[in-house]
Design a protein around this motif. Structure first.
Motif, PDB file in Angstrom:
ATOM      1  N   GLN A 169       0.827  -1.214   0.000  1.00 55.79           N
ATOM      2  CA  GLN A 169       0.000   0.000   0.000  1.00 55.79           C
ATOM      3  C   GLN A 169       0.853   1.253   0.000  1.00 55.79           C
ATOM      4  OE1 GLN A 169      -3.998   0.163   1.095  1.00 55.79           O
ATOM      5  NE2 GLN A 169      -3.557   1.355   2.923  1.00 55.79           N
ATOM      6  N   ASN A 170       1.983   1.228   0.719  1.00 54.51           N
ATOM      7  CA  ASN A 170       2.883   2.376   0.695  1.00 54.51           C
ATOM      8  C   ASN A 170       3.362   2.663  -0.715  1.00 54.51           C
ATOM      9  OD1 ASN A 170       3.004   3.501   3.193  1.00 54.51           O
ATOM     10  ND2 ASN A 170       4.443   1.965   3.982  1.00 54.51           N
ATOM     11  N   GLY A 171       3.742   1.578  -1.421  1.00 56.20           N
ATOM     12  CA  GLY A 171       4.193   1.726  -2.803  1.00 56.20           C
ATOM     13  C   GLY A 171       3.114   2.373  -3.642  1.00 56.20           C
ATOM     14  N   LEU A 172       1.911   1.883  -3.515  1.00 58.40           N
ATOM     15  CA  LEU A 172       0.770   2.406  -4.269  1.00 58.40           C
ATOM     16  C   LEU A 172       0.534   3.875  -3.943  1.00 58.40           C
ATOM     17  CD1 LEU A 172      -1.959   1.470  -5.912  1.00 58.40           C
ATOM     18  CD2 LEU A 172      -2.964   1.626  -3.641  1.00 58.40           C
ATOM     19  N   LEU A 173       0.512   4.175  -2.632  1.00 58.32           N
ATOM     20  CA  LEU A 173       0.187   5.544  -2.216  1.00 58.32           C
ATOM     21  C   LEU A 173       1.219   6.540  -2.720  1.00 58.32           C
ATOM     22  CD1 LEU A 173      -1.019   5.040   1.471  1.00 58.32           C
ATOM     23  CD2 LEU A 173      -2.370   5.831  -0.473  1.00 58.32           C
ATOM     24  N   ASN A 174       2.502   6.153  -2.647  1.00 61.76           N
ATOM     25  CA  ASN A 174       3.538   7.093  -3.050  1.00 61.76           C
ATOM     26  C   ASN A 174       3.589   7.271  -4.554  1.00 61.76           C
ATOM     27  OD1 ASN A 174       4.169   7.477  -0.388  1.00 61.76           O
ATOM     28  ND2 ASN A 174       5.726   5.830  -0.372  1.00 61.76           N
ATOM     29  N   ASP A 175       3.074   6.295  -5.267  1.00 59.34           N
ATOM     30  CA  ASP A 175       3.151   6.279  -6.714  1.00 59.34           C
ATOM     31  C   ASP A 175       1.973   6.983  -7.374  1.00 59.34           C
ATOM     32  OD1 ASP A 175       4.805   5.485  -8.712  1.00 59.34           O
ATOM     33  OD2 ASP A 175       3.546   3.758  -9.239  1.00 59.34           O
ATOM     34  N   LEU A 176       0.801   6.810  -6.748  1.00 57.18           N
ATOM     35  CA  LEU A 176      -0.455   7.231  -7.392  1.00 57.18           C
ATOM     36  C   LEU A 176      -0.534   8.692  -7.837  1.00 57.18           C
ATOM     37  CD1 LEU A 176      -3.484   5.517  -5.649  1.00 57.18           C
ATOM     38  CD2 LEU A 176      -2.860   5.456  -8.068  1.00 57.18           C
ATOM     39  N   PRO A 177      -0.321   9.669  -6.925  1.00 63.27           N
ATOM     40  CA  PRO A 177      -0.556  11.060  -7.318  1.00 63.27           C
ATOM     41  C   PRO A 177       0.316  11.471  -8.492  1.00 63.27           C
ATOM     42  CG  PRO A 177      -0.240  10.859  -4.957  1.00 63.27           C
ATOM     43  CD  PRO A 177       0.145   9.555  -5.549  1.00 63.27           C
ATOM     44  N   GLY A 178       1.567  11.036  -8.460  1.00 60.24           N
ATOM     45  CA  GLY A 178       2.490  11.390  -9.535  1.00 60.24           C
ATOM     46  C   GLY A 178       2.013  10.855 -10.870  1.00 60.24           C
ATOM     47  N   ARG A 179       1.594   9.609 -10.857  1.00 60.50           N
ATOM     48  CA  ARG A 179       1.177   8.978 -12.108  1.00 60.50           C
ATOM     49  C   ARG A 179      -0.037   9.662 -12.716  1.00 60.50           C
ATOM     50  NH1 ARG A 179       0.873   2.587 -12.297  1.00 60.50           N
ATOM     51  NH2 ARG A 179      -0.411   3.002 -10.481  1.00 60.50           N
ATOM     52  N   LEU A 180      -0.927  10.092 -11.812  1.00 62.54           N
ATOM     53  CA  LEU A 180      -2.151  10.707 -12.339  1.00 62.54           C
ATOM     54  C   LEU A 180      -1.987  12.212 -12.516  1.00 62.54           C
ATOM     55  CD1 LEU A 180      -4.674   8.603 -10.320  1.00 62.54           C
ATOM     56  CD2 LEU A 180      -4.116   8.415 -12.737  1.00 62.54           C
ATOM     57  N   ARG A 181      -0.804  12.726 -12.076  1.00 60.99           N
ATOM     58  CA  ARG A 181      -0.474  14.134 -12.175  1.00 60.99           C
ATOM     59  C   ARG A 181      -1.652  15.034 -11.819  1.00 60.99           C
ATOM     60  NH1 ARG A 181       0.975  13.770 -17.377  1.00 60.99           N
ATOM     61  NH2 ARG A 181       2.414  12.048 -17.225  1.00 60.99           N
ATOM     62  N   GLY A 182      -2.432  14.618 -10.828  1.00 55.44           N
ATOM     63  CA  GLY A 182      -3.703  15.293 -10.607  1.00 55.44           C
ATOM     64  C   GLY A 182      -3.734  16.336  -9.524  1.00 55.44           C
ATOM     65  N   GLY A 183      -3.541  15.977  -8.301  1.00 56.74           N
ATOM     66  CA  GLY A 183      -4.031  16.808  -7.205  1.00 56.74           C
ATOM     67  C   GLY A 183      -5.497  16.506  -7.076  1.00 56.74           C
ATOM     68  N   GLY A 184      -6.092  17.069  -6.053  1.00 59.68           N
ATOM     69  CA  GLY A 184      -7.528  16.844  -5.885  1.00 59.68           C
ATOM     70  C   GLY A 184      -7.844  15.571  -5.159  1.00 59.68           C
ATOM     71  N   HIS A 185      -8.695  14.768  -5.715  1.00 63.67           N
ATOM     72  CA  HIS A 185      -9.252  13.645  -4.975  1.00 63.67           C
ATOM     73  C   HIS A 185      -9.208  12.356  -5.802  1.00 63.67           C
ATOM     74  CE1 HIS A 185     -12.753  12.080  -2.277  1.00 63.67           C
ATOM     75  NE2 HIS A 185     -11.712  11.278  -2.301  1.00 63.67           N
ATOM     76  N   LEU A 186      -8.722  11.318  -5.177  1.00 62.02           N
ATOM     77  CA  LEU A 186      -8.573  10.040  -5.867  1.00 62.02           C
ATOM     78  C   LEU A 186      -9.290   8.969  -5.066  1.00 62.02           C
ATOM     79  CD1 LEU A 186      -5.995  10.269  -7.975  1.00 62.02           C
ATOM     80  CD2 LEU A 186      -5.383   8.200  -6.756  1.00 62.02           C
ATOM     81  N   VAL A 187     -10.063   8.146  -5.741  1.00 56.91           N
ATOM     82  CA  VAL A 187     -10.757   7.078  -5.029  1.00 56.91           C
ATOM     83  C   VAL A 187     -10.219   5.730  -5.476  1.00 56.91           C
ATOM     84  CG1 VAL A 187     -12.978   5.971  -4.564  1.00 56.91           C
ATOM     85  CG2 VAL A 187     -12.834   8.466  -4.744  1.00 56.91           C
TER      86      VAL A 187
END
Ligand code: CMP
Ligand code: MG
Length: 395
Positions: A109-127
């Motif tokens: 889960q740590n890997g996922l969490l640290n990876d997610l925002p960057g990959r989606l280049r988003g900010g905001g809210h991710l579900v």
């Protein structure tokens, strides 16, 4: 504190915090979430019956995520000792499996969490997961924990009391003693029988306190009722859990002293289950109980292991033959021979015999012929409250 209510939007705990308890959702909804690079990530939404906050308790580490009440939410608290006892009571491998699963889950889960925002280049809210996203939902944990708290409450409120069932001489039908049987006078459920709380009491470890409380109260009540007259003996039941260390010896000694009950009139009843797990410790405990002057009775003989080696190896004074055997006594056949052999054997070994479940009069002649010392059962009397016990002694 048993339950807590959080208003909509309130944080229950934050990621990285230390932990002292887990929770079950009783009402409402809980969001499990984390924040990375200003992105709010929803990991799960949990509803009634779902457990959260267990990981950090199990591996003594920090909260892997935050928990927030989505709407007004009521949670039931699972204390660290309640959670850990359940794991410790399971096979050792279960604890190990849980530990390694949690470690692997944290890493993934740590890997996922640290990876997610960057990959989606988003900010905001991710579900990441929609509600009912995979946790196990059910009533059973909720129910067990609620019942456990109720038992703790009942014990603290003094709702447990002994009932007394007469033990009578088979030969002459004379009252010889009583077995103290636990009853729970529950404010809502009425008088609750042991079959409804023993299992729970053993699971959460409260059974030891319940047993000693019943023993102490029964000693005090019987001593008072007997007054200056002849003192009947008292049999009390001790759960198998008492026979894994020496605590019960001190416990019994203290209560004998406090109530002034004569030790040689007390009998402790236990079943063979108490001897199986750790026979060496159990043997030690039994010998020390005997050193107090208290007698030992092997309860429910015939149902469990019915092992002759236990009879032979442990210092029992009394053998209680289970009602399933006694009930069959009227009928000719194999059971009759079994009971006959048990009684003969016990006699040869110098033990007294109590026949349990003497429900009808026709059981008495065969018991008498077989030389059984004592009988106990509905034919003589049901278990009665302390005031009725005192009346029986007066007669
Ligand atoms: P703990 O680490 O004590 O605190 C955060 C809790 O959130 C964690 O225990 C789990 O109960 C829960 N949790 C963490 N990640 C998830 C997830 N991906 N899905 C559901 N629940 C989770
Ligand atoms: Mg008994």
């Amino acid at each position: 504190m048993i339950r807590k209510t959080f208003p909509a939007g309130a944080m229950i705990f934050f990621e990285g915090q230390p932990a002292d308890c887990a929770y079950i959702v009783e009402r409402g909804q809980v969001e499990i979430c984390a924040t990375r690079d200003q992105t709010h990530i929803t990991l799960a939404k949990l509803g009634r019956g779902e457990i959260f906050g267990e990981m950090a308790v199990i591996d003594n580490s920090a909260r892997s995520a935050a928990a927030r009440a989505v709407e007004e939410t009521e949670v039931l608290i699972i204390r660290q000792d309640q959670l850990k006892r359940r794991i410790e009571d399971a096979e050792p491998m279960v604890g190990q499996l849980l530990g390694s699963l949690i470690t692997r889950f944290r890493q993934a889960q740590n890997g996922l969490l640290n990876d997610l925002p960057g990959r989606l280049r988003g900010g905001g809210h991710l579900v990441v997961a929609e509600p009912t996203g995979g946790s196990v939902r059910g009533e059973s944990a909720l129910e067990w924990i609620s019942r456990e708290y109720d038992l703790e409450r009942g014990l603290a409120a003094g709702e447990f009391e002994p009932f007394f069932q007469p033990i009578v001489t088979v030969e002459r039908g004379e009252l010889a003693g009583f077995e103290a049987l636990a009853r729970w006078r529950h404010p809502e459920r009425g008088l609750v029988a042991p079959c409804e709380f023993i299992d729970l009491g053993e699971k959460c470890g409260l059974i030891r306190q319940i047993d000693l409380k019943i023993m102490a109260e029964a000693c005090a009540l019987l001593r008072k009722a007997a007054g200056d007259g002849p003192m009947p003996f008292l049999s009390v039941n001790l759960s198998s859990q008492h026979f894994t260390d020496l605590d019960v010896v001190t416990g019994l000694a203290e209560r004998l002293r406090a109530t002034g009950f004569p030790a040689d009139h007390l009998k402790v009843e236990l079943t063979e289950t108490a001897l199986v797990q750790d026979p060496v410790t159990a043997y030690d405990v039994l010998c020390r109980i005997k050193d107090l002057g208290v007698k030992l009775a092997l309860d429910d003989f015939g149902t469990g292991y019915s092992s002759l080696s236990y009879l032979h190896r442990f210092p029992f004074d009394v053998l209680k033959i289970d009602q399933s055997f006694v009930r069959e006594l009227g009928n000719p056949g194999r059971t009759h021979h079994i009971v006959e052999s048990i009684i003969t054997l016990a006699g040869r070994m110098g033990m007294e015999v109590v026949a349990e479940g003497v429900e009808t009069e026709d059981l008495i002649p065969p018991l008498r012929d077989l030389g059984c010392t004592f009988g106990q059962g509905y034919h003589y009397s049901r278990p009665v409250a302390a005031d009725r016990m005192a009346e029986m002694l007066d007669r």
